[in-house]
Design an enzyme around this catalytic site. Structure first.
Site, PDB file in Angstrom:
ATOM      1  CB  CYS A 112      -0.949   0.004   1.201  1.00 64.93           C
ATOM      2  SG  CYS A 112      -1.980  -1.469   1.299  1.00 64.93           S
ATOM      3  CG  HIS A 238      -3.298   3.270   2.708  1.00 69.03           C
ATOM      4  ND1 HIS A 238      -3.949   2.871   1.558  1.00 69.03           N
ATOM      5  CD2 HIS A 238      -3.191   2.155   3.486  1.00 69.03           C
ATOM      6  CE1 HIS A 238      -4.214   1.579   1.635  1.00 69.03           C
ATOM      7  NE2 HIS A 238      -3.771   1.123   2.793  1.00 69.03           N
ATOM      8  CG  ASN A 268      -6.694  -1.127   1.892  1.00 71.89           C
ATOM      9  OD1 ASN A 268      -6.025  -0.739   0.941  1.00 71.89           O
ATOM     10  ND2 ASN A 268      -6.154  -1.610   2.992  1.00 71.89           N
TER      11      ASN A 268
END
Length: 313
Positions: A112, A238, A268
């Site tokens: 990520c 994020h 996500n």
């Protein structure tokens, strides 16, 4: 040389999957998912739409926004954990889809945090003077590596892509500072399980790590730029979990209005998370030239990265 984002674009699949979908086969509810994660829905790609397809659609938008031709790109970097194949890379496949030719291309694997890692790598290549327009893409199709029998992870992940043309920008604009890091001792908390090819996550340990590192990395990047938190116009973390994001925002001392939130729409999406959120704010005219932006993310590895940037071409 001032290096920044010359063009930007993002893409999310059309297929919307809301929280109610999981209620039929998991012991969960829309209310619980929303409260614990902030997620209301996510996008999943179709079976015949893979990571390179998502990357291609985002890249076309970035190229158009930059006012260049695909043939003006002289390097491609794709941040992804979900390549179409182990090899060739998504970057190789994207190069072919764009019809660019023999320019260097590579995938960046930092989970990520990958979009930040790739942007900073691209910055170094631009500063060398050897390259002028580097296409950086964050793209992931997490739906294909999500264990739908695991209540703790099945609800979290979505698919998408974001792309940026990295190159020289006007004086005072572009990347002002960055903070990158990793801690391999935490790799056991978040990884691709070789037994079933699906994501495994120790949610408690990842949460503790993320809460600490998101705030620390953001503050360090802002300080390296010679700025104070109050100078930040837009904080784009994020989009993993609203509680982690809120903690990072509070550690920076920012008002809620300054934090980009798209986790409710996309879940996500790993390396695509920050660019998808960025696209939302641009579409809503929340970002203007000379705004100070902070990107920050964390991911498997464990990895983290933050960038301070003054927006504008």
């Amino acid at each position: 040389m001032n290096v920044g984002i010359k063009g930007f674009g993002a893409y999310a699949p059309e297929n919307v999957v809301d929280n109610a979908y999981f209620e039929s086969f998991l012991e969960t509810s829309d209310e619980w998912i929303s409260k614990m994660t902030g997620i209301k829905e996510r996008r999943w790609a179709n079976e015949d739409e893979d990571t390179s397809d998502l990357a291609y659609k985002a890249s076309l938008k970035a190229i158009e926004d930059a006012g260049i031709e695909a043939t003006d790109i002289d390097m491609i970097m794709v941040a992804t954990s979900t390549g179409d194949y182990a090899f060739p890379t998504v970057a190789n496949m994207l190069q072919n889809k764009l019809g660019i030719g023999k320019v260097p291309s590579m995938d960046q694997l930092a989970a990520c945090s990958g979009f930040m890692y790739a942007i900073i790598n691209a910055q170094q290549f631009i500063k060398s003077g050897d390259y002028k327009n580097i296409l950086v893409v964050g793209a992931d199709k997490l739906s294909k590596i999500t264990d739908m029998t695991d209540r703790s992870t099945a609800i979290l992940f979505g698919d998408g892509a974001g792309a940026a043309i990295i190159g020289e920008v006007s004086e005072g604009r572009g990347i002002l500072s960055y903070e990158l890091g990793s801690d391999g001792s935490g790799g056991e908390y978040l990884y691709l399980n070789p037994d079933n090819g699906k994501i495994f996550m120790n949610g408690r340990e990842v949460f503790k790590f993320a809460v600490r590192v998101m705030g620390e990395a953001s503050n360090k990047a802002v300080a390296k730029a010679g700025l104070q938190p109050e100078d930040v116009d837009m904080f784009i973390p994020h989009q993993a979990n609203i509680r982690i994001m809120e903690s990072a925002r509070e550690r920076l001392g920012l008002d809620k209005e300054k934090m980009s939130v798209s986790v409710n729409k996309y879940g996500n999406t790993s390396a695509a998370s920050i660019p998808l959120s960025m696209a939302q704010e641009l579409e809503n005219n929340k970002i203007k030239d000379d705004d100070i932006l902070v990107f920050v993310g964390f991911g498997g590895g464990l990895t983290w990265g933050a960038i301070t940037l003054k927006w504008g071409k």
